[in-house]
Design an enzyme around this catalytic site. Sequence first.
Site, PDB file in Angstrom:
ATOM      1  CG  ASP A 198       3.027  -3.923  10.875  1.00  0.00           C
ATOM      2  OD1 ASP A 198       2.761  -3.706   9.684  1.00  0.00           O
ATOM      3  OD2 ASP A 198       2.758  -3.134  11.797  1.00  0.00           O
ATOM      4  CG  HIS A 206      -0.271  -1.686  10.355  1.00  0.00           C
ATOM      5  ND1 HIS A 206       0.841  -1.378  11.122  1.00  0.00           N
ATOM      6  CD2 HIS A 206      -0.922  -0.514  10.154  1.00  0.00           C
ATOM      7  CE1 HIS A 206       0.860  -0.076  11.354  1.00  0.00           C
ATOM      8  NE2 HIS A 206      -0.200   0.468  10.789  1.00  0.00           N
ATOM      9  CB  SER A 223      -0.574   3.234  12.180  1.00  0.00           C
ATOM     10  OG  SER A 223       0.004   3.226  10.896  1.00  0.00           O
TER      11      SER A 223
END
Length: 718
Positions: free
Chosen positions: A663, A695, A588
């Site tokens: 995602d 995600h 991330s």
Amino acid sequence: MMRIKQLLAMAIMLAASTTMSAQDKLFTLEDLNYGGNNYANLRPKNMWLTWWGDKLVNTDVEACYLIDKKTGEKTVLFTLDDINTWAESNDEKYVRHLMNASFPYPDQPLVQLGNRKAVILVDFEAKKMVWQDSISGQNAYDWSKDSRATAYVEDNQLFVADGKGKKHQLSTDGSREIVYGQSVHRNEFGIDKGTFWSPDGQKLAFYRMDQSMVTDYPQVDIFPRNASYEPDKYPMAGMTSHKVTVGVYDLNTEKTIYLQAGDPTDRYFTNIAWSPDSKTIYMFELNRGQNDCRLVSYNATTGEKIAELYRETSDKYVEPLHPIEFLPWDATKFVMQSQKDGYNHLYLFDKNGKELKQLTKGPWVVMKLVGFNQKQKSIIIKANKEHPLHHRLYSVNMKGEIKQLETVDGVHNAKLSASGSFLVDEYVTPTRPRVIDIVDISHLSPLTSHLLEAEDPWAGYQQPIFECGSIKAADGVTDLFYRMVKPHDFNPNKKYPTVVYVYGGPHANNVQASWHWASRPWETYMSQKGYIVFILDNRGSQYRGRDFEQATFHQLGQIEMQDQMKGVEYLRTLPYVDMDRLGVHGWSFGGFMTISLMTNYPDVFKVGVAGGPVIDWKWYEVMYGERYMGTPENNPEGYAKTSLISKAKNLKGKLQIITGYNDNTVVPQHCLSFLDACIKAGTQPDFFAYPGEEHNMRGHASVHLHERITQYFEDYLK
């Protein structure tokens, strides 16, 4: 005879070998990784505890036990069989377990339980079910213990089932574009739900979000034979955002009004709170630039604005994360959290908005308002007052006097009894995986000698060496804390391949004084394979105060990289770190940092694995992206400087990019655009996608993911 001696010798050697291996077992990802088949067995022992008033209850699968707070002795309160008998259901397993049992009424012998079909209240003294909800089949609900009414969403419409079972439909135009009763503003600003019951349970405040004007991101479900289009409303930085309003439904009049907050365009409404008398609603209102925050009160019956009670502005951003909380012993005063003096602290206000006192102060952060002690008229908080890495428990009275409630360094979490007189203190330290004490707040001492002291669940395995230390940030002044994980048989005369694990973004930090210094299981797996893993919390991460966090404003990744490179400089001083075999990995924001480091310092990092990486902040969502970066229109230099598209040509080392194919947080446009830039630049990253995953990889896919990450370093760094 000789044959027997030989067999005995072999048996002894085999026994010795078996003993040695039993004390020297190796971990697998099935042991270490969440989703692994053996993960649950290698977690520290725990107890599930809740309060019934000031009585402590252990909720377990087959029974609930009353715990003597002084001795720790347990007596059965009721069993699972009891509950299913008293429920008088045809299904002998009407309730499957008691782990989630709760006791909503401090002075009544009622337990709240649920299953996939209903929520029930059972009187365990009268031995009968006294109430059952009427929304069978609903998974998401918001229940009021005061009116026993339940708010829920069904087929995009918002409903309330009152305590008598009557169904009230609050909306008719709900759809994927008009969203009722759910979290808004993409879960930013501390928002995690969309319905809010008044204290008397007679009124329900709820969010209505119109996102019809928001652009769809074209997600695709590949699993049907003809892949189907599943668009996701995704407002990107600088683009049109949704509009939110707040409604209030009155169970008595069966009417809905909306708060008269004005035009909702480019505004955020958050941290909804009620007055103790259920007549007034309070919420923080924030402009789209997120630098002007106001606390406003509204009449809950008419929706009319009453007053603006507080205003806070900033040349960077203001981020309200907590609703106000009224004092249980004085309905004319409330506590507000703010970091206006540089650190998140508590402030006492009267209900008209006059600031009466700053209750906590200093270069440390109030991390959580746990609750209130009504007898002592004090507030129980969690804070890092003693040290940034240690999360401790304190009592704060109305004079601002602070008392510490426990005596052990580490990371503490508290669960307060109904009156606030007792708390469950669950804590961990770098060497203790879990301890649970019961504390009598009036005497500031544990009532029991450890209700639970968990043994090391990793005993018998090869365990890494976990270390913690600090270095100076790139500013030469600020202390940054790191964790280092070394192989169990570490030899300072050897040179080890080393991986820098990085996150680096807001609202997270990696290093705490918890078990193994908060090390992630994957780090143990890597150390077992002969790597050193290094983790540094740079400026921009949480729990260090406003200026520490806001140092990265309008230039995400830049200050963070400077600090991470100070970590690399430190590694360079260690003779056992092989600087020719230096890798980097993150997910991330950490994926963004991984590619940033790989392309800005291409001669330093040999191998990188970037998961779910942001590539260009103009493709990230409005609320988060604009808070830290502004818009592409008002901060073009910042967006250009932080974009990784132009850096694709700099890639030298081996880089693997991994993403969830679906995602909806860092949308696939990021990864794919970077791949396109690499194609044009002639650089060669590797790429892997997880179909159907968002995600973060869920379930057993997470085991596969971490094996893939590990194998990439094994192939190219070792």
